[in-house]
Design a protein around this motif. Structure first.
Motif, short mmCIF file in Angstrom:
data_model
loop_
_atom_site.label_atom_id
_atom_site.label_comp_id
_atom_site.label_asym_id
_atom_site.label_seq_id
_atom_site.Cartn_x
_atom_site.Cartn_y
_atom_site.Cartn_z
N TRP A 196 10.53 -0.51 -8.61
CA TRP A 196 10.98 -2.14 -8.14
C TRP A 196 9.89 -2.78 -9.25
N GLY A 197 10.61 -3.60 -9.99
CA GLY A 197 9.51 -4.44 -10.89
C GLY A 197 9.52 -5.91 -10.46
N TYR A 198 8.37 -6.47 -10.45
CA TYR A 198 8.10 -7.73 -9.88
C TYR A 198 7.64 -8.68 -10.90
N GLY A 199 7.81 -8.38 -12.24
CA GLY A 199 7.27 -9.36 -13.27
C GLY A 199 5.78 -9.06 -13.67
N TYR A 200 5.65 -9.73 -14.68
CA TYR A 200 4.20 -9.42 -15.36
C TYR A 200 3.49 -7.96 -15.19
N PHE A 201 4.69 -7.08 -15.30
CA PHE A 201 4.44 -5.69 -15.57
C PHE A 201 3.78 -4.94 -14.20
N ASN A 202 4.24 -5.64 -13.15
CA ASN A 202 3.98 -5.22 -11.79
C ASN A 202 4.95 -4.34 -11.37
N TYR A 203 4.52 -2.99 -10.63
CA TYR A 203 5.61 -2.16 -10.09
C TYR A 203 5.31 -1.50 -9.21
N VAL A 204 6.47 -1.08 -8.15
CA VAL A 204 6.01 -0.37 -6.97
C VAL A 204 7.16 0.93 -7.01
N THR A 205 6.55 1.89 -6.98
CA THR A 205 7.53 3.33 -7.01
C THR A 205 7.68 3.79 -5.57
N PHE A 206 8.86 4.18 -5.37
CA PHE A 206 9.05 5.03 -4.09
C PHE A 206 9.42 6.32 -4.26
N VAL A 207 9.36 7.23 -3.45
CA VAL A 207 9.96 8.45 -3.51
C VAL A 207 10.56 8.87 -2.04
N ASN A 208 11.81 8.89 -2.01
CA ASN A 208 12.45 8.98 -0.86
C ASN A 208 12.33 7.89 0.28
N ALA A 238 0.91 -1.16 0.07
CA ALA A 238 0.03 -0.11 0.05
C ALA A 238 0.81 1.31 -0.21
N THR A 239 0.28 2.36 -0.49
CA THR A 239 0.95 3.59 -0.39
C THR A 239 1.37 3.69 0.89
N GLY A 240 2.57 4.44 1.02
CA GLY A 240 2.79 4.95 2.64
C GLY A 240 3.91 4.01 3.23
N MET A 241 4.16 2.67 2.55
CA MET A 241 4.88 1.64 3.11
C MET A 241 6.40 2.10 2.88
N THR A 242 7.10 1.38 3.87
CA THR A 242 8.72 1.78 3.52
C THR A 242 9.18 0.43 2.79
N LYS A 243 10.34 0.70 1.98
CA LYS A 243 10.94 -0.50 1.43
C LYS A 243 11.23 -1.87 2.31
N ASP A 244 11.65 -1.49 3.58
CA ASP A 244 11.63 -2.79 4.37
C ASP A 244 10.38 -3.60 4.53
N GLN A 245 9.24 -2.59 4.45
CA GLN A 245 7.95 -3.41 4.77
C GLN A 245 7.69 -4.24 3.18
N VAL A 246 8.00 -3.41 2.16
CA VAL A 246 7.55 -3.87 0.72
C VAL A 246 8.43 -5.30 0.82
N LEU A 247 9.83 -5.16 1.03
CA LEU A 247 10.47 -6.34 1.06
C LEU A 247 10.05 -7.67 1.99
N LEU A 248 9.75 -7.22 2.82
CA LEU A 248 9.02 -8.21 4.00
C LEU A 248 7.72 -8.70 3.37
N SER A 249 6.95 -7.97 2.66
CA SER A 249 5.73 -8.44 2.29
C SER A 249 5.78 -9.30 1.07
N ILE A 250 6.33 -8.68 -0.13
CA ILE A 250 6.61 -9.29 -1.43
C ILE A 250 7.74 -9.92 -1.76
N GLN A 309 12.07 -9.67 -2.53
CA GLN A 309 12.93 -9.28 -3.51
C GLN A 309 12.59 -8.81 -4.83
N PRO A 310 12.73 -7.40 -5.44
CA PRO A 310 12.33 -7.48 -6.61
C PRO A 310 13.13 -8.11 -7.91
N ALA A 311 12.29 -7.97 -9.05
CA ALA A 311 13.17 -8.96 -10.07
C ALA A 311 13.97 -7.63 -10.71
#
Length: 650
Positions: free
Chosen positions: A629-641, A598-610, A612-614
């Protein structure tokens, strides 16, 4: 072509029994030659030796008469009245659809009801009340119950019935001429070209050949071979002398009772009054013997087997004529030395029952072949112990593995054991045993350990000659009876084996991890490895975990390297408590456990959730860092700072 002479069946059987009295016995099975045709011979045990493309083959079908006039086709009738046929391709076999046969001829047969049939199963119309039949390839002749003689090549009778049938034999030549023999020895020929047209109807003129005959047979060149009552053999002359016996076969002398397989006056088989058979060939006389057993071969699929195995047995008899015959074990004269170790199955195999060595002997005629089969136990027994350098074995399981019976009497605390013909009595707390009623002192007393009664292993050496070998590394005893073995483990054996198979994987036992992504288990639960169980070869392992509440969990079986990979990295298991390391809100942990972003999550939280990115990309400027970060099948997560600002899913 050879002609087959057919007699009344009762007369034939009586003559057969009489003429074999005192005959020499075939070495293979005590059988005598009854009859000979081009394609084989009949023995008095009901078996046929027949010629086909595989050489000479033997079949015992309970046959009592045979016929045939070429090198491969033959016909027979069983004692039950069934048709038997064989040819170049097929060995003798029973045609169960053609039954109630009284007499067999070449390609035809006579049924008990007096009807005539072809070997192909076609009834020959117009032939009823028949008493005798003779045949060649394309035609047949018959004698009725009233004595009427007929030929299938002529619509009219050859001779009218006399009302009293004294004819005991009939034969037919290739061109249809018919000859009969009556019980007084008179031979009468009915020549289809010798007839009278002076009356209102055409009649065949009979010609008497002799009045002193015992047996008649047409040769393939249409001469008549006659065995006289004095045992001499004569032949009719050529055309002008076709009604006369012109030539005696002097070389064979007298004492002949019958001829067979006559290809001409210079080539035929004959039987003497002592039952022996000879072959006359252009003046040369040789003996005809039924094939005798010359060798026996007995093999098994394995002479070293395990309890429970089915052992394939192959028995082959070799005969003096070069033929070989495979005998099913179920039909063979096979003796098993120790039937408590091995038995014959109904399917013709041998079943290994218990541990030991036994001989199996196959006998055929005067020949024997013996094999020794060693039977071992495929898996180890348990509950051996060693005390003061003395090894003890469990009474019940060991003696039963040896094929024995064990009866325990609680009132006397005795075990009565029987292995084959050997009896043993053991008593708890007593170092004396009784073997076949005699006292035998053991090196220690029978005792009870872990609720199991055990006895000194050395007893097996004294009674059965067993070799004992103690394996100090694995704490196991190996017991050998020649090439047969069984092993008995101590309680420590399994632990030693297990530790050896585990190897360096044992270092994981006792360690705690937190579930991340594994077998659908609840994420971030703490589990502790309590065991790593190898298979019997140490190829695959099952990991046993315990949850904090004491519940046990098991992994699927996996290779050694996969076990190591589970605990390397953080995808499957974490080596830390994530709840202690990260003080996040309950709502955030809920998203992470459900593998959501979800928006507002940190990189550590994303890593633990889904995880390492491809792929990753990063741009920085003016104090702003944008990462995707790309996760295959055109799924992406964008971080700002470092904070999720957008999520794209395909």
């Amino acid at each position: 072509m050879k002609r087959f002479i057919v007699y009344f069946m009762s007369f034939f059987l009586i003559i057969t029994l009489l003429m074999f009295k005192g005959q020499s016995i075939n070495a293979a099975n005590g059988a005598h030659i009854v009859s000979i045709v081009n394609s084989g011979m009949l023995l008095d045990d009901g078996s046929i030796w027949a010629n086909n493309r595989n050489g000479s083959v033997q079949k015992n079908l309970g046959v009592i008469a045979i016929a045939g006039d070429n090198d491969y086709n033959g016909y027979g009738v069983t004692k039950n009245g069934e048709l038997v046929t064989w040819d170049y391709i097929s060995a003798p076999h029973v045609d169960t659809k053609q039954t109630e046969i009284k007499q067999i001829a070449n390609g035809y047969y006579l049924k008990q009801d007096g009807t005539v049939w072809s070997a192909g199963g076609q009834r020959q119309q117009g032939y009823d009340g028949i008493a005798l039949i003779a045949a060649n390839d394309s035609m047949f002749s018959t004698v009725s119950n009233t004595g009427e003689i007929r030929s299938s090549s002529l619509k009219m009778p050859l001779a009218a019935g006399t009302g009293i049938n004294s004819i005991i034999a009939i034969d037919v030549a290739a061109h249809g001429d018919t000859v009969v023999l009556n019980n007084s020895g008179t031979v009468t020929k009915y020549d289809l070209t010798h007839y009278d047209t002076s009356g209102s109807t055409i009649s065949i003129l009979p010609e008497v050949i002799t009045q002193n005959a015992a047996y008649i047979e047409y040769t393939t060149d249409n001469l008549l071979l006659v065995t006289l009552k004095d045992g001499t053999v004569w032949v009719t002359g050529e055309y002008n002398d076709r009604y006369k016996l012109t030539d005696q076969i002097h070389e064979i002398g007298s004492g002949v009772t019958r001829t067979a397989n006559a290809k001409g006056k210079n080539s035929f088989a004959y039987q003497l009054s002592d039952g022996s058979w000879k072959q006359y060939e252009n003046g040369v006389i040789t003996n005809i013997e039924s094939p005798s057993l010359s060798g026996i071969n007995f093999t098994v699929s394995s002479t070293k087997s395990y309890v429970g195995d089915s052992i394939k047995a192959t028995i082959t008899e070799s005969y003096s004529n070069g033929s070989k015959k495979t005998i099913p074990l179920s039909q063979a004269n096979a003796t098993i030395e120790k039937p408590y170790l091995l038995k014959k199955n109904s399917d013709g195999t041998l079943k290994a029952l218990a541990v030991g060595v036994t001989k199996v002997t196959v006998t055929s005629g005067s020949l024997t072949k013996t094999l020794t089969i060693a039977i071992s136990l495929p898996s180890n027994l348990s509950n051996a112990i060693q005390r003061n350098s003395i090894t003890y074995l469990p009474v019940q399981s060991v003696f039963k593995a040896l094929g024995g019976t064990v009866v325990y009497t609680s009132s006397s605390k005795t075990f009565d054991i029987q292995v084959g013909t050997t009896t043993i009595r053991l008593k708890q707390g007593d170092s004396n045993a009784k073997v076949n009623g005699n006292n035998l002192t053991m090196n220690a007393a029978v005792r009870s350990e872990n609720n199991t009664t055990v006895f000194p292993a050395a007893l097996l050496s004294k009674v059965f000659g067993a070799a004992l070998k103690w394996d100090s590394k694995y704490k196991i005893i190996h017991i050998s009876f020649g090439n047969a073995t069984l092993s008995v483990e101590t309680p420590d054996t399994a632990k030693i084996y297990k530790k050896e198979l585990q190897g360096n994987l044992a270092s994981y036992i006792g360690k705690s991890y937190w579930v991340n992504h594994f077998q659908g288990w609840e994420r971030f639960n703490k589990v502790t490895i309590t065991d790593i169980i190898p298979d019997s070869q140490g190829y695959y392992f099952t990991i046993v975990f315990k949850k904090q509440n004491g519940t046990q969990l098991k992994s699927y079986e996996m290779a050694r390297d996969n076990v190591v990979n589970l605990f390397t990295g953080s995808y499957y298991f974490l080596n830390y408590d994530p709840y202690k390391k990260y003080k996040w809100s309950t709502s955030t942990w809920t998203l992470i456990k459900e593998e959501k972003v979800a928006t507002g999550m940190t990189k550590d939280q994303v890593l633990l959730s889904i995880g390492q990115p491809a792929s990753t990309s990063r741009l920085s400027g003016n104090g702003i860092t944008v990462e995707t970060w790309g996760y295959g099948y055109f799924n992406y997560v964008t971080f700002v700072n470092g904070i999720v600002t957008s999520i794209y899913t395909s």
